[in-house]
Structure formats: C-alpha cells, structure tokens
Design an enzyme around this catalytic site. Structure first.
Site, PDB file in Angstrom:
ATOM      1  N   LEU A 151      17.344 -47.475 -11.508  1.00 31.21           N
ATOM      2  CA  LEU A 151      18.092 -47.171 -10.273  1.00 31.21           C
ATOM      3  C   LEU A 151      19.442 -46.536 -10.587  1.00 31.21           C
ATOM      4  O   LEU A 151      19.993 -46.719 -11.667  1.00 31.21           O
ATOM      5  CB  LEU A 151      18.294 -48.440  -9.441  1.00 31.21           C
ATOM      6  CG  LEU A 151      19.127 -49.599  -9.997  1.00 31.21           C
ATOM      7  CD1 LEU A 151      20.617 -49.339  -9.929  1.00 31.21           C
ATOM      8  CD2 LEU A 151      18.797 -50.863  -9.242  1.00 31.21           C
ATOM      9  N   LYS A 205      13.957 -46.600 -21.654  1.00 31.72           N
ATOM     10  CA  LYS A 205      15.185 -46.656 -20.866  1.00 31.72           C
ATOM     11  C   LYS A 205      16.327 -45.921 -21.574  1.00 31.72           C
ATOM     12  O   LYS A 205      17.049 -45.112 -20.987  1.00 31.72           O
ATOM     13  CB  LYS A 205      15.562 -48.119 -20.598  1.00 31.72           C
ATOM     14  CG  LYS A 205      16.900 -48.327 -19.941  1.00 31.72           C
ATOM     15  CD  LYS A 205      16.959 -47.738 -18.541  1.00 31.72           C
ATOM     16  CE  LYS A 205      18.379 -47.680 -18.026  1.00 31.72           C
ATOM     17  NZ  LYS A 205      18.487 -47.063 -16.718  1.00 31.72           N
ATOM     18  N   PHE A 250      21.372 -32.448 -13.051  1.00 33.68           N
ATOM     19  CA  PHE A 250      22.216 -32.829 -14.198  1.00 33.68           C
ATOM     20  C   PHE A 250      22.732 -31.632 -14.995  1.00 33.68           C
ATOM     21  O   PHE A 250      22.857 -31.700 -16.205  1.00 33.68           O
ATOM     22  CB  PHE A 250      21.468 -33.820 -15.113  1.00 33.68           C
ATOM     23  CG  PHE A 250      21.604 -35.237 -14.624  1.00 33.68           C
ATOM     24  CD1 PHE A 250      22.570 -36.077 -15.157  1.00 33.68           C
ATOM     25  CD2 PHE A 250      20.809 -35.708 -13.599  1.00 33.68           C
ATOM     26  CE1 PHE A 250      22.722 -37.357 -14.685  1.00 33.68           C
ATOM     27  CE2 PHE A 250      20.959 -36.978 -13.112  1.00 33.68           C
ATOM     28  CZ  PHE A 250      21.913 -37.812 -13.650  1.00 33.68           C
ATOM     29  N   CYS A 261      26.465 -47.348 -17.679  1.00 27.64           N
ATOM     30  CA  CYS A 261      25.221 -47.120 -18.432  1.00 27.64           C
ATOM     31  C   CYS A 261      25.302 -46.022 -19.476  1.00 27.64           C
ATOM     32  O   CYS A 261      25.136 -46.300 -20.665  1.00 27.64           O
ATOM     33  CB  CYS A 261      24.088 -46.843 -17.454  1.00 27.64           C
ATOM     34  SG  CYS A 261      23.665 -48.288 -16.493  1.00 27.64           S
ATOM     35  N   LYS A 264      27.615 -46.603 -22.670  1.00 27.83           N
ATOM     36  CA  LYS A 264      27.212 -47.715 -23.546  1.00 27.83           C
ATOM     37  C   LYS A 264      25.799 -47.521 -24.087  1.00 27.83           C
ATOM     38  O   LYS A 264      25.515 -47.888 -25.224  1.00 27.83           O
ATOM     39  CB  LYS A 264      27.353 -49.053 -22.809  1.00 27.83           C
ATOM     40  CG  LYS A 264      26.159 -49.491 -22.002  1.00 27.83           C
ATOM     41  CD  LYS A 264      26.268 -50.930 -21.553  1.00 27.83           C
ATOM     42  CE  LYS A 264      25.266 -51.279 -20.468  1.00 27.83           C
ATOM     43  NZ  LYS A 264      23.856 -51.192 -20.834  1.00 27.83           N
TER      44      LYS A 264
END
Ligand code: NAD
Length: 432
Positions: A151, A205, A250, A261, A264
């Site tokens: 999300l 991820k 993007f 996010c 890191k």
C-alpha cells in the site's frame, strides 16, 4: 475469521480495518497506549483518507477492537499479523527487534494452532528466524507466512481494498488456501494472488521498492544533467515515458524521495546483499543520489540571494514526504529546513495536515501557518516541497502581493515556468 494484528501503525491499522470491513473479527494491538486510547474513542492517530470512517463503522459493528494487551490479540485469533515497524539501524541494516519481540509474545501465548503472518517489510530469512523463535519456546503447531504489503500512504485504503497483487510466501497447501480465502474479497477484479516461498516473498517487497526508488534517482540524475547542459527534463520525461517499455509512472524529478519505506528499504537491501557477500552497486548509487538530491535546492536559494541568506524570510509549502499523508519520516522538507535554519533563515511553513508533526519535530524554530497564503506574508522567497493538489493552481497575483520578494523554488516542477515568469516571479524548477 478471527484475526489479530500486532502493530497499529500505517500498515497494521489499515490492514486490520480493511479485514474488518470484509466481515472478519479483528483485534488490533499496539504497545502505544496513546494510540490505542485514540482508536478506542473512534479517532485515527494518523491522517489517511477514508480511514477514520472505516474505523468508526467497524468498531460500531464490534468487528474491530483495539487493545494494548498483545497477548489478547494473539490468543483469540487463528491468524496473527505482525505489522510492527522495521526501522533502519545506524549501519543501514534492518532493525528486527520489534518483529522478534512479537514472535516471542506469540510463542508465550501459543495454546492452539495459529498462522503467523509477517506483514512488516523484513529481510530475507526473517520468516525462518521467526519460525525458530516460536518453535524454541512453544510446543504447539503453527505456520509462518510472508505477506508483504504494497500500500501507498495517502491511498492506503484503496490500495489495500484493490491491490495490484497479493504476494503470499508459504509452502503448506492448507495455509495457502486459508490465505487465499482471506484475500478473495480483495481480488475480485482478477488481481492475482501470487504464491511463492518465504524468501522470494520477502525479497519481492524490497525489489519493488528498490526499483521505484531507482526510477526516481535516475530521473533526478537526468534532471541535474539537464541543468548542466541546457536541456529540459519535462520534455525528456515525455519523450521516454511514452516508450511502452518505460512508461510514465515514477518519472518525476524532485527534491528526493522520503517516507518510511524507500530510504530504509534501499539501505536494508544493500545491507542484506553485503552480508551475503554481494555488492549492490546500483542501489548504493540510488541512495547516494537521493541524499544529494535533498540538498540541491539550498545552493540555488543561496545563489539567488548572492550568499546573503541570514535574516531572510522564506515560505515553505508542503512538509509531509508526499501529498495526502501527515507522515514526515525522512521527508526532504526536514533536510531543507535544517539547512536553512542553520543559515539563520526565518521559515514560515504550511502543510494541509502535517503541521502537528512538524511542530513535534521543530518546536519553536519555525513559524507554522494554518493557511498557505499566511506563510507567504513578507517572504523573500517561496519553496514548494510537497505537491499537494491545493498548491497546483494558487492565486499567483495574491501570492505576489503578499510576498516581499519574488523568487519561487519549485521542488516538484508543478508550475509552468513561462507563466511564472510572465507573472513577474523569478522561477527555479528542477532540471528545466
Ligand atoms: P508505524 O511506525 O506506523 O507502526 C508500527 C507500530 O508498531 C507502532 O504503532 C508501534 O507502536 C507498534 N509496535 C512496535 N513494537 C510493538 C510491539 N512489540 N507490540 C505491539 N506493537 C508494537 O510503521 P508502519 O509505517 O505501519 O510500517 C510497519 C511495517 O510495514 C514496516 O516494516 C514498513 O516497512 C512496512 N510497510 C510500510 C508501508 C507504509 O507506507 N508505511 C507500506 C508497506 C510496508
């Protein structure tokens, strides 16, 4: 289904609330008593469009409850989600202490079979470690599933309700079926549930975030080069984005990516690779370029004022790391404000929802304005840092009338340079 969610932050709270909305019984636990107290009173501790209404509806129907007692959330649930924070350690590696703390709590409260789902973003191998911690301390059967969350803050409810895909890292057929059943209401529009082993799910991820961060840093490099050689990054963006192999998302240059996010996760992936003896050179550069990008505006501002920044009043629009959130973690605004404060600039800032958070971080070092135009009063320059929708078409005449100077530093390229110059502003964008 009975679901427990441990960690009621941006991810845990949205996850728990959306599962409740689909008719599940959800109990969210967090160690932050203030947060839980707010939630019990029907208030959301974070700003996320649509979240408060969903929390209120589901708590009213008794499908969603909140507790500071983590054991309670574990004991009553078949599926326990771990959604606690995984911040960066000083060396860039991922700090898993909260995840392991929850794993120990699960072991302590394991009286019957449970599915433990890791929702937090965690390095490859974490599911194995969580499995070990629980197995060492409990004798009841359990399974560990990796289920990373994709999300976006600012559109979190929409993203959770209609995900592009759901990734499930598991190997037991029955567990996979239960997870598919849980997610079935969210993928009715034929979005895929992609099943793989834990390690690949964990890496998926990081790979997704690293790819997105790389696109941003790449475009920032192209934008910086444009300034050196007299090209316009907007034209280049159109020129490359229309290539179907590249696409438009993007590709916007700016003052660097922030948030809880990308920074890191890029660092953590570099660190994971290093631990395994591999150098991820592209991602090291992605991180370096981003750090540099957060400082590109201040030299431009300094040059505009011929080195005399001391005592100048500068307005800033936008504090959160992106629009539609109050999250300021790693926001470029923080780095820009720190640089300007150190040069004795007087800052007057406005953000539609992040002022409270900025106040917590900066105290009395800056002036907070509830309205955007108030921040412009007497300002020698204005910096646009976050592209909130309401900043896109302001009343330029009014802006000009309020400001003492005429310089606009547009950190997100949302204004048309030609129009700005016609209006009498001295306009600075990124890469144009
Ligand atoms: P957050 O800081 O908003 O929330 C984490 C919550 O966990 C906090 O409320 C904290 O009090 C609680 N917590 C910490 N230790 C606990 C414990 N032992 N028991 C109970 N509660 C505990 O973090 P977040 O943004 O929700 O991120 C959570 C995870 O999800 C991270 O791994 C993050 O990388 C990942 N993620 C975040 C996003 C995002 O946009 N924020 C998106 C995808 C994935």
């Amino acid at each position: 289904m009975n679901i427990g969610v441990v960690g009621a932050g941006y991810v845990g709270l949205v996850t728990g609330t959306c599962f409740a909305e689909m008719g599940n019984d959800v109990i969210c636990a967090d160690v932050d008593a203030k947060k839980i107290d707010m939630l019990k009173r029907g208030r959301s501790p974070i700003y996320e469009p649509g979240l408060k209404e969903l929390i209120q509806r589901n708590t009213h129907e008794n499908r969603l409850t909140f507790t500071t007692n983590v054991a309670e959330a574990i004991q009553g649930s078949l599926i326990v989600f771990i959604a606690v924070g995984t911040p960066s350690r000083e060396d860039g590696a991922c700090d898993l202490s909260h995840v392991f703390e929850v794993a120990r709590a699960i072991a302590d409260n394991l009286k019957e079979y449970k599915i433990v789902v890791i929702k937090s973003t965690v390095p490859v191998g974490t599911a194995d470690k969580v499995r070990e911690i629980i197995a060492d301390n409990a004798s009841v059967e359990f399974d560990v599933v990796s289920n990373p969350e994709f999300l976006k803050e600012g559109a979190a409810i929409d993203d959770f309700m209609r995900p592009d895909r759901v990734v499930i890292g598991a190997d037991d057929v029955r567990v996979i079926e239960i997870m598919k059943e849980l997610y079935r209401p969210f993928v009715r529009t034929s979005r895929p549930i992609i099943v793989m082993e834990n390690r690949s799910a964990e890496l998926t991820k990081y790979a997704a975030n690293a790819m997105l961060a790389a696109r941003i840093s790449f475009m920032n490099e192209i934008a910086n080069l444009c300034e050196h050689i007299g090209a316009n990054v907007n034209s280049v963006r159109e020129g490359i984005g229309s290539d179907q192999r590249i696409g438009f998302p993007f590709l916007f240059p700016g003052v660097g990516y922030g948030g809880s996010c990308f920074p890191k996760d890029v660092k953590a992936l570099v660190s994971t690779a290093k631990e395994s003896g591999y150098d991820m050179r592209i991602l090291e550069a992605v991180d370096d370029v981003n750090t540099r990008q957060k400082s590109i505006l201040v030299p431009k501002i300094r040059k505009h004022f011929k080195g005399k920044l001391k005592g100048k009043t500068i307005a800033m629009w936008g504090l959160s790391f992106k629009p539609r959130t109050d999250d300021m973690r790693e926001a470029p605004s923080i780095s820009i404000m720190n640089q300007l404060i150190s040069e004795s600039v007087k800052l007057q800032v406005h953000d539609p929802v992040a002022i409270k958070e900025a106040r917590r971080l900066f105290g009395r070092k800056i002036k907070y304005c509830e309205r955007p135009y108030d921040a412009l009063k007497g300002a020698h320059a204005m910096i646009l840092v976050t592209e909130w929708a309401e900043f896109r078409n302001p009343d330029f005449k009014r802006m000009k009338g309020l400001m003492a100077g005429n310089a606009i530093f547009d950190g997100r390229n949302i204004y048309n340079p030609k129009i700005m110059r016609e209006m009498g502003f001295t306009y600075y964008g990124i890469g144009q």
